[in-house]
Every structure is written in structure tokens, then in C-alpha cells.
Design an enzyme around this catalytic site. Sequence first.
Site: not given
Ligand code: UD1
Length: 418
Positions: A22-23, A116, A121, A305, A397
Site C-alpha cells: 500500500k505505502n 488515520c 501528522r 504500523d 483502505r
Molecule cells: C508513513 C506511512 C505510515 C507509517 C509512517 C511511519 C504512508 C502513506 N504512510 O506515513 O503508514 O506509519 O510512514 O513509518 O507511507 N512529521 C513531521 N512533519 C512532517 C512529516 C512528518 O513532524 O512534515 C513527523 C510525524 O508527525 C511523525 C513522524 O514525523 O511523528 C514520521 O512521519 P512520516 O514518516 O512522515 O509518516 P508518513 O509518511 O505520514
Amino acid sequence: MKVIEIEGGNKLSGTIRVSGAKNATVALIPAAILTDEEATICNVPEITDTDALCDILKLLNVNVNRSTESLVINPKDMQNTCITEPYSKKLRASYYFMGALLGKYKRAEMYFPGGCSIGARPIDLHLKGFEALGAKVTNDKNKYIVEAEELKGANIYLDIASVGATINIMLAAVRAKGTTVIDNAAKEPEIVNVATFLNNMGANISGAGTSTIKIKGVDHLHKCFHEVIPDRIEAGTYIIIGALCGTTLKIDNVIPEHIDSLVSKLEEMGVKLEIGADYITVLERTNKLKSTNIKTAVYPGFPTDLQQPFTVLLTQADGKSKVTETIWENRFMHIPYLKELGADIEVKNQTATVIGPSDLKGSEVVATDLRAGAAMVAAALIASGKTNITNAEHILRGYEQIVEKLSNVGAKIRIKEI
Ligand code: UD1
């Protein structure tokens, strides 16, 4: 609303085949618009997140042809229009259109993404990355306009190794002038899969899978054919389910090295596994499960996850286990429902303490988010009696044909609409 109903306590056996990740898929679909030619992506999972992204493609007048497990995307007649809120809000990964549209048209207009509710986020790191490449970000409530006269390669250090920010910056930088270097980049296998796709289209990206990614901008991307990697989280979920049920269950189409951290935790607990080149079989177990501690971390650490489904396994282990969540501040929403089923768990700050083993009994529970939903399914499969899991849309999803896959190995599971 969709409800998954499970009659627990059945022994599972046979083979479950894992679908495409999915990701990775949710990034590959937006990435495909970076060319004007046709991209064919195979092993695409049939999950509602895929549908939501295809709807965005159609909104942008991109031609999408879907057949079993493959997607042919042709953006030759594409129009760069605003991705309105109902589309952006459907899933988290809609944000990859920001990087892709910026990379292709130097302009993206869309709303804050959905997904989610597992924490705040934010997308500040994505936006900072775009700004470093020369873009201007205008934000009015939930609406974002990101535009640039020209995108120029830059050195970008990510404060957090964010998966989303790493991929989004890659998408924006791939056609920029000059070279972009992302330091403290995330190293997840899905990032490597996206970089391979872009390179197949003619991009020049090196270092994906390490913490330094170098992107040399190119003028043109061309047609390509690409395969999505197997979903390591789906694989891990079914392996955990196998370990819970204690009978022989083969999980096929797995890249074992992608789930090393899970495998070593399972072995520590006394779960016996047969690891092949592209499968993992959970072997029949007669011994008790030993307790253990996990702490979520960026790849190759224990994936956040899988934390929720893994907590279910810990309810069956002998003694005290601890689960520490370091990535998302709100990822214990499954705990009250596990307690409802009979688990003994207390949460303090970012750590859940689980005392096992507990007899679980069927009840009425909620899938509060995707992986919490997977945890409910895992728990319901070993609970005595019937469990109804409401808000099952969350599960669909990210898990392709979960009802069919589990039914095929002997689970009593059905989905209904109420
Ligand atoms: C992706 C995955 C999700 C997984 C996560 C961590 C997808 C679609 N989703 O989510 O399933 O749980 O990686 O492995 O691939 N953060 C910030 N600022 C930002 C971006 C992130 O502070 O601009 C923080 C987030 O709040 C979180 C951490 O960084 O605490 C990691 O987030 P991130 O790796 O970006 O997760 P996603 O890409 O949203």
C-alpha cells in the site's frame, strides 16, 4: 457503515498470498504523472486507498485503466486543476500530488490531506523541502498553493526521517535544475521502490534506502513498466495472526529482509518460523509464548504500523511485556477495545504494559484506524464467540481482500453493511 463479523477460535491453516505494498502504491500513482507518457504499474493492491488516488487522477483528466492487479496511467491529456478538499481528505497520501504536480508544472493547489487519526501528522517538512527547492507556499486554512518559477536542486536536511517528506521531495526534485541531496532521508523499502520507478522513467536518483539520497534533475521522463513490492505490513499482520493461532500458516510473496525486526521479536517469543526466499511459514506451536518488549522506530527498526497487531500477540505471552510507540503520539486507540475483549493492558505516556496471557472473549469493538482495525481482526480470530468490528472501512483502505484471504485459511469471517 461496514462491519466485519468474526467467530473466533478456529484453527487457521493453508497459504495467504501477500498483495502489493500500500505505502509504495500510494506514492507510485502520483509519481506516474511526472511523465507525459504511459506508465504501467503491476501488483497494485485492490484497496480503497488505490481507488481514492485513481479518482484524483481522473479529476486531473489523467487516463487510468485498471485491470486485475495492474494500472495503466496515461497523463498525456492531463490538466493541472485544484485537488478539492473531498479528494485530498480521503487519504493521507494525497499529499504526494503536491510534490508530483510541483515537479511537473511548478504549481500545485490542494487541501490538507486526510488519513488515520494517529497523531498530529503535520506536513511542515514536506513544505520546507519544497521551499528549499525554490517554491513559495501559500496557505489559507486547509488550502495550500505551492508554486515556483523554477525549481533548483538544493541540500535538504530532514529534522525527522519522514517517509512522506522524503518521497515528496524526491518527486519535486526529479525534474528540477541541478542536484538535490536529502540528508537524514527515510530508508523504508517503499522509498527504494518509488526511486526505482522514477529511475525506470529516466530519473537520476541514487542512495535510496540509505540516509543520503542524491537526485540529479532531468528534463524528461518517459514511459515505463514497474512492479510494486510485496506489502511488508500486510505480511507482518498475517504472520502475527499465524503466531496467535499456533497452527501452520504459510505467508507467501514476502521479502523476508523487509521484516527482520518482526522476525527476531517473534523468534525471541518462541514462535517457530520457516523462512524461504519469498515466503515465511509460521510453524505449529505447542510451547507458551514468552513476553518481550518492543519500541517502534524508523526502518529497519520495529515498524509502528505493526505495533498494534503485535500488541495482540503480547496479550497471549506469559508475563509482562512493554510496547513503546515513538513515531505517533496517538497510536494506542486499539487498547480500550483490546481491554473490552479481555486483555490486561495499561497505557502510561507512550508505553503500554501488557500482562498475559489473557483469555479473550468476543465483543463489540471499533476499528478506529487502519492498523487498529487489523489488531481487532487478529484479536477476534482468537477470541471465543463472536466479535463485531465496526468502522471496517478503515481496514479495507489497506488490506486487499482480507475477508476472502482469511476465509480461505479457515477463519469464520464475513463483512456486512449496516
Ligand atoms: C508513513 C506511512 C505510515 C507509517 C509512517 C511511519 C504512508 C502513506 N504512510 O506515513 O503508514 O506509519 O510512514 O513509518 O507511507 N512529521 C513531521 N512533519 C512532517 C512529516 C512528518 O513532524 O512534515 C513527523 C510525524 O508527525 C511523525 C513522524 O514525523 O511523528 C514520521 O512521519 P512520516 O514518516 O512522515 O509518516 P508518513 O509518511 O505520514
